[in-house]
Design an enzyme around this catalytic site. Structure first.
Site, short mmCIF file in Angstrom:
data_model
loop_
_atom_site.label_atom_id
_atom_site.label_comp_id
_atom_site.label_asym_id
_atom_site.label_seq_id
_atom_site.Cartn_x
_atom_site.Cartn_y
_atom_site.Cartn_z
CD GLN A 180 -53.05 -81.96 -11.49
OE1 GLN A 180 -53.94 -82.28 -11.80
NE2 GLN A 180 -51.71 -82.73 -12.18
CD GLN A 235 -57.98 -86.34 -10.11
OE1 GLN A 235 -57.53 -86.42 -9.65
NE2 GLN A 235 -57.27 -86.19 -11.50
CB VAL A 261 -42.74 -86.23 -21.96
CG1 VAL A 261 -41.89 -86.71 -23.31
CG2 VAL A 261 -41.41 -85.39 -20.95
CD GLN A 270 -45.19 -76.25 -19.38
OE1 GLN A 270 -43.74 -76.17 -19.73
NE2 GLN A 270 -45.53 -75.07 -20.52
CE LYS A 271 -50.96 -83.56 -22.19
NZ LYS A 271 -52.45 -84.10 -21.26
CB SER A 279 -52.12 -87.39 -22.02
OG SER A 279 -53.29 -87.58 -21.76
CG LEU A 287 -46.90 -95.27 -14.35
CD1 LEU A 287 -45.32 -95.42 -13.41
CD2 LEU A 287 -47.14 -93.57 -13.97
CG HIS A 288 -47.35 -91.12 -20.76
ND1 HIS A 288 -45.96 -90.37 -20.16
CD2 HIS A 288 -48.58 -90.42 -19.86
CE1 HIS A 288 -47.13 -89.25 -19.85
NE2 HIS A 288 -48.77 -89.44 -19.82
CG HIS A 344 -46.63 -90.92 -15.60
ND1 HIS A 344 -47.61 -91.44 -16.96
CD2 HIS A 344 -47.63 -89.88 -15.32
CE1 HIS A 344 -48.48 -91.25 -16.86
NE2 HIS A 344 -48.62 -90.51 -15.82
O1 PAF Z 1 -51.84 -85.28 -12.98
C1 PAF Z 1 -52.48 -86.71 -12.55
O2 PAF Z 1 -52.06 -87.52 -12.86
C2 PAF Z 1 -53.89 -86.04 -11.40
O3 PAF Z 1 -54.41 -85.17 -11.18
C3 PAF Z 1 -52.94 -86.20 -10.03
C4 PAF Z 1 -52.18 -85.05 -9.52
C5 PAF Z 1 -52.05 -88.06 -9.75
C6 PAF Z 1 -54.30 -86.28 -8.72
O4 PAF Z 1 -54.96 -87.27 -8.81
#
Ligand code: PAF
Length: 281
Positions: free
Chosen positions: A153, A61, A176, A148-149, A185, A33-34, A37
């Site tokens: 998605q 993913q 941010v 929005q980054k 990121s 986390l940064h 988040h």
């Molecule tokens: O944006 C992310 O960190 C991921 O794609 C998510 C939404 C947690 C799904 O794994």
């Protein structure tokens, strides 16, 4: 803060809270986390009675040649940050809990996920949509906050919510940035030496595009050319895509009109970074 690794137990606990009329806010993450988040957690906390975060590096993913194994992880630090951010429930499942032996159900979006990163990362959005659908079923959020980054998605998740009737309000948190403009990121941690500086060209190219549009440029191709030219002058960068699209449909546009998504994906050394800006014209 309570930590759950079992989907069933968390679902049962949150169902009880929902029956008591509590509004559940949710921020799904892959951890490390940064401040980006944390800003999403603040938005979700302000909109809800119970704040849930998840940390799950979702294997479905990631493509076969992507960074699943090396994806940065630091659960201790994430746990502390969640606690400080006022998270009530932290969901931290194992791969086996999310995808047990014999797992065979996937959710696919067929339009918005086919362009931009979807074209470059086959299967990526199938994994995202599947895990988000699973997380929504487990957490049953009233409100879920995405950054929005990851603009594409966001659009794909909004489509999922609409198409599969999830009773979830999707809120989009702004990007941010570090003081020098680099979008936050978890992958920035990979940037070594000069690459950290080179990466600034992503934001610079987006700002150039914005200022061209604001100065009256109406042809998307001219903006794209100027952006590509900016990347050409930075060594160690290879452009994956520079695209100008309608934000709603994600269709490519020629005339710069409406809500415009300008999105870039580049390799800085061997690190793939994405960034974007939304311009109203
Ligand atoms: O944006 C992310 O960190 C991921 O794609 C998510 C939404 C947690 C799904 O794994």
């Amino acid at each position: 803060m309570k930590i759950f690794d079992s989907p069933q137990k968390l679902q049962k606990e949150l169902f009880g809270l929902k029956c008591d009329g509590k509004k559940i806010g949710f921020v799904p993450t892959m951890g490390y986390l940064h401040d980006g988040h944390l800003s999403l957690l603040r938005i979700a906390r302000d909109k809800s009675d119970v704040l849930v975060a998840s940390i799950f590096v979702n294997p479905t993913q990631f493509g076969p040649n992507e960074d699943l194994d090396s994806y940065p992880r630091d659960f201790k630090s994430d746990e502390m940050l969640c606690e400080k951010a006022g998270v009530d429930y932290l969901f931290y499942p194992t791969n086996e809990a999310m995808y047990p032996d014999g797992y065979s159900t996937y959710v696919d979006e067929h339009v918005l996920s086919q362009v931009l990163c979807g074209r470059k990362r086959p299967g990526h959005f199938r994994g995202v949509v599947t895990v988000v659908a699973k997380l929504f079923n487990i957490v049953m959020p009233d409100v879920a906050v995405f950054g929005q980054k990851d603009a594409q998605q966001v659009r794909v998740v909004q489509q999922l919510v609409r198409d599969l009737n999830f009773p979830v309000e999707v809120i989009v948190g702004p990007i941010v940035r570090e003081v020098d403009g680099l979008a936050m990121s978890s992958r920035n941690t990979y940037l070594k030496g000069d690459d950290r500086n080179r990466a600034l060209v992503l934001n610079q190219s987006l700002l150039l595009a914005k200022s061209m549009i604001e100065s009256g440029e109406s042809n998307a191709l001219n903006v794209k050319k100027a952006m590509l030219n900016k990347f050409k002058h930075v060594s160690g960068i290879s452009v994956d895509y520079v695209e100008i699209r309608n934000y709603d449909t994600l269709d490519e546009i020629e005339l710069l009109d409406g809500i415009i998504l300008i999105a870039v994906a580049v390799m800085v050394g061997d690190v793939r970074l994405i960034d974007n800006i939304i311009v109203w014209n």
